[in-house]
Scaffold this motif. Sequence first.
Motif, PDB file in Angstrom:
ATOM      1  N   PRO C  73     -14.433  -4.009  -3.173  1.00 26.79           N
ATOM      2  CA  PRO C  73     -13.367  -4.129  -2.177  1.00 26.79           C
ATOM      3  C   PRO C  73     -12.542  -2.861  -2.032  1.00 26.79           C
ATOM      4  O   PRO C  73     -12.176  -2.490  -0.918  1.00 26.79           O
ATOM      5  CB  PRO C  73     -12.498  -5.261  -2.723  1.00 26.79           C
ATOM      6  N   ASN C  74     -12.248  -2.182  -3.174  1.00 26.95           N
ATOM      7  CA  ASN C  74     -11.333  -1.050  -3.084  1.00 26.95           C
ATOM      8  C   ASN C  74     -11.949   0.153  -2.384  1.00 26.95           C
ATOM      9  O   ASN C  74     -11.255   1.109  -2.076  1.00 26.95           O
ATOM     10  CB  ASN C  74     -10.810  -0.671  -4.474  1.00 26.95           C
ATOM     11  N   VAL C  78     -11.417  -1.609   4.924  1.00 27.41           N
ATOM     12  CA  VAL C  78     -10.880  -2.788   5.615  1.00 27.41           C
ATOM     13  C   VAL C  78      -9.715  -3.286   4.790  1.00 27.41           C
ATOM     14  O   VAL C  78      -9.689  -3.090   3.576  1.00 27.41           O
ATOM     15  CB  VAL C  78     -11.929  -3.925   5.753  1.00 27.41           C
ATOM     16  N   ASN C  79      -8.726  -3.874   5.433  1.00 27.11           N
ATOM     17  CA  ASN C  79      -7.595  -4.413   4.689  1.00 27.11           C
ATOM     18  C   ASN C  79      -7.302  -5.832   5.145  1.00 27.11           C
ATOM     19  O   ASN C  79      -7.702  -6.240   6.241  1.00 27.11           O
ATOM     20  CB  ASN C  79      -6.367  -3.526   4.838  1.00 27.11           C
ATOM     21  N   THR C  80      -6.636  -6.553   4.261  1.00 30.30           N
ATOM     22  CA  THR C  80      -6.479  -7.986   4.485  1.00 30.30           C
ATOM     23  C   THR C  80      -5.011  -8.381   4.505  1.00 30.30           C
ATOM     24  O   THR C  80      -4.221  -7.876   3.690  1.00 30.30           O
ATOM     25  CB  THR C  80      -7.191  -8.769   3.359  1.00 30.30           C
ATOM     26  N   LEU C  87       2.349 -10.656  -1.671  1.00 29.60           N
ATOM     27  CA  LEU C  87       3.216  -9.488  -1.886  1.00 29.60           C
ATOM     28  C   LEU C  87       3.490  -9.362  -3.382  1.00 29.60           C
ATOM     29  O   LEU C  87       3.599 -10.358  -4.087  1.00 29.60           O
ATOM     30  CB  LEU C  87       4.535  -9.666  -1.137  1.00 29.60           C
ATOM     31  N   PHE C  88       3.603  -8.128  -3.874  1.00 27.47           N
ATOM     32  CA  PHE C  88       3.858  -7.919  -5.302  1.00 27.47           C
ATOM     33  C   PHE C  88       5.328  -8.200  -5.586  1.00 27.47           C
ATOM     34  O   PHE C  88       6.204  -7.482  -5.102  1.00 27.47           O
ATOM     35  CB  PHE C  88       3.504  -6.479  -5.693  1.00 27.47           C
ATOM     36  N   TYR C  99       2.011   0.714  -1.315  1.00 29.00           N
ATOM     37  CA  TYR C  99       1.099   0.546  -2.448  1.00 29.00           C
ATOM     38  C   TYR C  99      -0.279   1.167  -2.200  1.00 29.00           C
ATOM     39  O   TYR C  99      -0.812   1.886  -3.046  1.00 29.00           O
ATOM     40  CB  TYR C  99       0.960  -0.950  -2.772  1.00 29.00           C
ATOM     41  N   GLY C 100      -0.818   0.892  -0.995  1.00 29.72           N
ATOM     42  CA  GLY C 100      -2.154   1.399  -0.679  1.00 29.72           C
ATOM     43  C   GLY C 100      -2.215   2.918  -0.720  1.00 29.72           C
ATOM     44  O   GLY C 100      -3.237   3.504  -1.072  1.00 29.72           O
ATOM     45  N   MET C 102      -0.056   4.736  -2.623  1.00 28.69           N
ATOM     46  CA  MET C 102       0.198   5.136  -4.011  1.00 28.69           C
ATOM     47  C   MET C 102      -1.103   5.188  -4.803  1.00 28.69           C
ATOM     48  O   MET C 102      -1.364   6.140  -5.515  1.00 28.69           O
ATOM     49  CB  MET C 102       1.176   4.157  -4.666  1.00 28.69           C
ATOM     50  N   VAL C 103      -1.925   4.135  -4.660  1.00 31.18           N
ATOM     51  CA  VAL C 103      -3.158   4.118  -5.445  1.00 31.18           C
ATOM     52  C   VAL C 103      -4.139   5.176  -4.971  1.00 31.18           C
ATOM     53  O   VAL C 103      -5.095   5.482  -5.664  1.00 31.18           O
ATOM     54  CB  VAL C 103      -3.828   2.721  -5.440  1.00 31.18           C
ATOM     55  N   LYS C 104      -3.896   5.740  -3.803  1.00 28.30           N
ATOM     56  CA  LYS C 104      -4.754   6.838  -3.338  1.00 28.30           C
ATOM     57  C   LYS C 104      -4.189   8.181  -3.771  1.00 28.30           C
ATOM     58  O   LYS C 104      -4.758   9.218  -3.479  1.00 28.30           O
ATOM     59  CB  LYS C 104      -4.867   6.803  -1.817  1.00 28.30           C
ATOM     60  N   ARG C 147       1.818  -3.657   5.104  1.00 30.74           N
ATOM     61  CA  ARG C 147       1.125  -3.177   3.920  1.00 30.74           C
ATOM     62  C   ARG C 147      -0.366  -2.998   4.203  1.00 30.74           C
ATOM     63  O   ARG C 147      -1.004  -2.055   3.739  1.00 30.74           O
ATOM     64  CB  ARG C 147       1.332  -4.159   2.767  1.00 30.74           C
ATOM     65  N   ALA C 148      -0.933  -3.963   4.975  1.00 33.16           N
ATOM     66  CA  ALA C 148      -2.362  -3.878   5.249  1.00 33.16           C
ATOM     67  C   ALA C 148      -2.671  -2.758   6.243  1.00 33.16           C
ATOM     68  O   ALA C 148      -3.762  -2.210   6.237  1.00 33.16           O
ATOM     69  CB  ALA C 148      -2.862  -5.216   5.785  1.00 33.16           C
ATOM     70  N   ASN C 151      -2.887   1.788   5.360  1.00 31.53           N
ATOM     71  CA  ASN C 151      -4.070   2.580   5.046  1.00 31.53           C
ATOM     72  C   ASN C 151      -4.889   2.912   6.287  1.00 31.53           C
ATOM     73  O   ASN C 151      -5.967   3.482   6.179  1.00 31.53           O
ATOM     74  CB  ASN C 151      -4.974   1.814   4.068  1.00 31.53           C
TER      75      ASN C 151
END
Lengths: 311, 384, 330
Positions: C73-74, C78-80, C87-88, C99-100, C102-104, C147-148, C151
């Motif tokens: 998935p990562n 595509v985002n969901t 939500l966190f 978030y998306g 940050m992890v990149k 959020r989705a 990215n």
Amino acid sequence: MKSALLPERGPGDRLTAIFWRRPRVLLAVLIAPPLLWLGVVYIGSLAALLLQSFYSIDEFSGLVVREFTLKTYGELLRPANFDIIRRTLLMSASVTLASAVVAFPIAYYAARYATGRWKAVFYLGIMLPLWSSYLVKVYAWKLILAKEGIVTWVADSVGLGFLLDAALALPGVGGNSLSTSFLGTFLVFVYVWLPYMILPMQAALERVPKSLLEASADLGASSAQTFRTVILPLAMPGVIAGSIFTFSLTMGDYIIPQIVGTSARFIGLAVYQLQGTAGNLPLAAAFAVVPIIIMLIYLSLAKRAGAFDAL
Amino acid sequence: MKTLELMGTSALALLMAVAPAVAQITAIGPSEGQVNIVAWAGYIERGETDAAFDWVTGFEAATSCKVNVKTANTSDEMVALMNEGGFDLVTASGDASLRLIAGKRVQPINIDLIPSWAAVDERLKNAPWHTVDGVHYGVPYMWGPNVLMYNTEAFGGTPPTSWNVVFEEMTLPDGKSNKGRVQAYDGPIHVADAAQYLMAHNPELGITSPYELNEAQYAAALELLRVQRTLVGRYWHDAFIQMDDFKNEGVVASGSWPFQVNLLKGEGLPVASVIPAEGATGWADTTMMHADAANPNCAYQWIEHSLASNLQSDLAVWFGANPSVPAACTDGRGMLDAAGCTANGMDDFEKIRFWTTPVSTCAQGECVPYYRWVSDYIGVIGGR
Amino acid sequence: MTAAVEFQTVSRHFGPVRAVDEVNLSVAEGTFFAMLGPSGSGKTTCLRLISGFEKPTHGAIRIFGQDVSNTPPNRRNVNTVFQDYALFPHLNVRENVGYGLMVKGVGRATRNAKADEMLALVKLDGFGERKPGQLSGGQRQRVALARALVNEPRVLLLDEPLGALDLKLREAMQDELKALQKRLGITFVFVTHDQGEALSMADRLAVFNHGKIAQIGTPEEIYSRPRTHFVADFVGSSNVLPPDLVQRLGAPPTWASLRPEALRLTAAQGAVLSGAIIGLRYLGAGTRVTVAVAGAEIGVLVPSGAQLPEAGAEVGIAFDLADLHPMEEA
């Protein structure tokens, strides 16, 4: 014609009526006994302990001098005594850390993957050691870790004896055998207190919805990133709860270091010995106050870190 | 003995100031049905460990006093238990007895109520660890040396002749270092063993009694104990844990009691014991009665029983100790015989320096009190 | 042109359950595609197959022509938007949206700027500092959307995103989502069990039943020409007439559908279809009148304002034959 009210059936109904009209009465009735117990027995003995720690011991007669002084607390700072505090703290911290690391995968598996029968097996497996005698477990570990015990034998027979020897050669924590080294004390502590770490951790992990992990992956996070940024922060309240157990239990224990280890004192053992030896109750009390203070500091740090935000 | 007596006398002055005479009973009344005793492990046997060793069931049958035993592992534990209360008697060693007297935890014994008092060893009757200003605070129970237990295979059949095997690093006859293979007693009184070793090897220190040390002598003893710390994996305080360590931990030499030696021999382990050239410290235990004993009649009957019965003889065999009643060596009341007495050191009384509580006032003026021994020994074990 | 998402005879079995059963599907780039069906029909599983949370048992899935069967998935662009928003809870709104990025490994400043931009897009300017727990359901929905989108995915997946909102808010969000999709021009794949939602928002839609696609087409096609009894029933409660009745009406004897709003009530005499009224259901904009006709129940939508007969009355039903649509299956 039928009455709008049902007939009263006796004192039970009358009592119910009183509680219904005055809910606080019920609360008072329920809470009074434990409050009394807590107040008198617990707080009372704690106060007595605190009081003792402000007395001192007469060096000549060995009798307790009932006069206020800070001399006894000053004695805690003597190198030999301070060693005990530092040693206990270090041990508690490393036991807590190791417990957290070992407990996490187990708790994670139980919370995420175990279902039905496996969940029952998990709970049984975690709880079972708690049901057998603590002393029996510790003595068993003494035998397991002994120089001529199972661990040495297994290590030797699979050719990993050199690893064990290397670990035992470590300065400070090593020793003649696992059973007579800090490493051994550490291992037994971790074993004995592990369940107290796993259970709250598992409870915390179970409350993390699966969709959060999917959302993280969906947004591009690797497993490691998901662990660091989502799972760990959300499991933190459980980790903290567990660490409070493992930390304070290690700090207060006086049996394990007597049976497994180098004979070097820990706080619990020192308290045990000092209150017996020459009746140095003041120093024993002062030592006993140390874990209380450390726990208070620990809790306030944990609070500041937001460990209780989820409560 | 001279120094011990001196110390006893000096302690006495102190004691008289703080300890008013406690009323003694003058006649033994009806049995209360039980007696509660704090004792060393193995001291009070009712045939449950080994059917041949039983000196309790006969007493219980004759007096209808049920004997309840609480075992203690160290003198400190005994003092603590007596401080807690709830016990009638304690088999206190010399490093506890004076503390118990000073703390007013025990009462004077009326020896007129003990017919067998006359049979007690003359060397023990007025021993300073239980007799203060002529007042007897207890009745001698048993005494013996702290022997050096060793593994006969590691020592190649030659008994060690000096305590140096547990105090200094060396290669043992089996070619391996003694490091990690020796043990020492986990009680502050072990400082005296170090002092006694120094008495023989460092005469310039001028130690006359291992229980009376000035600052310099005390510092030297601690220094020796610090060396010992590097050799000892774990200190022992529980007889059974020590036995386990000789079996599973590779321990080959340690100060010990004949009790462990006999039990390990019985299990077929290659161990033996010896009193090395430096001599030995030893224990002389006294049956003492709690100041608030709830069962004085049963207690007095037990004291008489402890002197008159097979106890003196069989316990000496069981524990590898010496009876307080010399007749027990020869009169056949139990399993002990004259040869056994000699083997256990009955004739070495003068060579043994009995456990005594160190106090500040001593023959050479100012000595380091027990209180300091405790905290400093904790430091030594902690690597300080 | 390459399809944005393509299923080639894709199946997903859970033990004996065929959640998705040999589905063929093609979603054109830039369309708003809805997957409609009752719960358990396989629509959500299809969505999870696209996002990568499920792996197909058989068949191949292509996203913009690339086979993603072995892509986690990562690594799918595509985002969901999750049904429960996911939500966190420990992060604030801005951190959630960023978030998306940050992890990149995008730096904090860029991340925050971009997050704020996204929040503005979903009309949540100034909410960045709040925690998800302090937001209303509609606001959370927007955060999940932002959020989705942060990215810039080529396909956005929405799993019943409006299900938890009340009616008014849901309608407003429907319009907004549609407008957003037009503006961004990216492909939306939208799962819902609400046929009204699907019809009003989608460019094309697929109706799922028992793990299979019952019909695929534009909303108009699906609504007016349901291919199966199930579709007719599920999308807008069409009347389904059996072949013998259809034949009586002068058409070839097949199953056929007839929308309730295409019918009018007339006098019983002389009518081709007639019967007694067995139910009246007031729907606000009109009233649905159920008439028992020759063993079948036919629903007629009478607009508000028109005069309503009483229950039990005999009535006739009139309609244009052109509104009678033959179906391929029962």
